[in-house]
Enzyme design. Structure first.
Site: not given
Ligand code: NAD
Ligand code: ZN
Length: 234
Positions: A56, A109, A117, A175, A219
């Site tokens: 992270y 999330h 903490c 997305g 998107a």
């Molecule tokens: P996911 O990676 O499972 O799904 C992403 C989706 O976005 C897919 O269906 C894909 O086809 C689509 N996608 C990819 N590029 C795109 C675009 N340019 N335009 C539109 N759609 C597009 O992600 P999720 O469903 O958000 O679940 C994953 C978990 O991972 C979440 O809980 C999140 O906290 C964490 N995560 C967060 C980040 C971030 O903060 N940017 C990045 C990775 C993972």
């Molecule tokens: Zn504390």
């Protein structure tokens, strides 16, 4: 769309993909080269805190190298101009929605730029590296961890989200793969309470069949076009 007032918008990793942040399930089902269970569970944190904290730390540092894209900016415009209720619920742990200017926003999330903490529960804004056993500014315990909701942990503000879904006239999902619960179930909750439903994703998601309307594409193109339809203008 005349009777459209209350909007709930769920966003996932796909909305940040064009800003250069990898989605969750990249090639081989890995997140930045790691198995999800090695970096995103309480067990992983207990077993190898150094690995999880470093993972992270890298994600947090990478935020300095990215910018919001047209989809984040369009939602920020909608947030600023929409006269009815609006709630953007993001699963993302990046800060691109707020950097684009969105305010009616909730991070279900957690957030990379926050530390939690494990002893007293306080959440503290954190922009630097967070080594394991960092000292909590509130209780003094060496118990700070990334403020990320791991698998098996309860997402933030579920009551507020459920209340917004119950009042929504339109639920929009952008997305997200529809693979992570409870977020994946929001479309069913919204429909149960009578909302119209729209999905925007690069390709059909696991939950696509639940949506009345699905728009497929990047998107950065779909979201500004949709916001333009709602608000008029460009
Ligand atoms: P996911 O990676 O499972 O799904 C992403 C989706 O976005 C897919 O269906 C894909 O086809 C689509 N996608 C990819 N590029 C795109 C675009 N340019 N335009 C539109 N759609 C597009 O992600 P999720 O469903 O958000 O679940 C994953 C978990 O991972 C979440 O809980 C999140 O906290 C964490 N995560 C967060 C980040 C971030 O903060 N940017 C990045 C990775 C993972
Ligand atoms: Zn504390």
């Amino acid at each position: 769309m005349a009777d459209l007032q209350n909007l709930v918008i769920l966003t996932g990793a796909g909305i940040s993909a064009e800003s250069g942040i990898a989605t969750f399930r990249g090639p081989g089902g890995l997140w930045e080269g790691h198995r999800v269970e090695d970096v995103c569970t309480p067990e992983a944190l207990a077993r190898d805190p150094a690995l999880v904290h470093r993972f992270y730390d890298l994600r947090r540092a990478a935020l300095d190298m990215v910018e919001p894209n047209a989809a984040h900016h369009a939602l920020a415009r909608l947030d600023a101009e929409w006269p009815g209720d609006l709630l953007i619920v993001t699963q993302n742990v990046d800060d691109l929605h707020e950097r684009a200017g969105a305010t009616r926003l909730l991070h279900m999330h957690g957030e990379l730029r926050s530390a939690l903490c494990a002893a007293c529960g306080i959440r503290e804004r954190w922009t630097e590296a967070l080594p394991p056993e960092s000292e909590c500014p509130n209780c003094g315990m060496l118990a700070l961890r990334p403020d990320i909701v791991f698998f098996g942990e309860m997402p933030y503000q579920m009551e507020r989200i459920e209340a917004a879904l119950a009042e929504a006239d339109l639920f929009v999902s952008i997305g997200t793969s529809g693979a992570v619960y409870p977020a994946a179930g929001f479309v069913q909750t919204a429909r149960h309470y009578g909302a119209a439903t729209l999905e925007m994703n690069l390709d059909p998601s696991g939950g696509s069949h639940w949506f009345e309307e699905s728009r497929m594409g990047p998107a950065s193109a779909l979201v500004p076009a949709w916001v333009g339809e709602l608000l008029g203008g460009g």
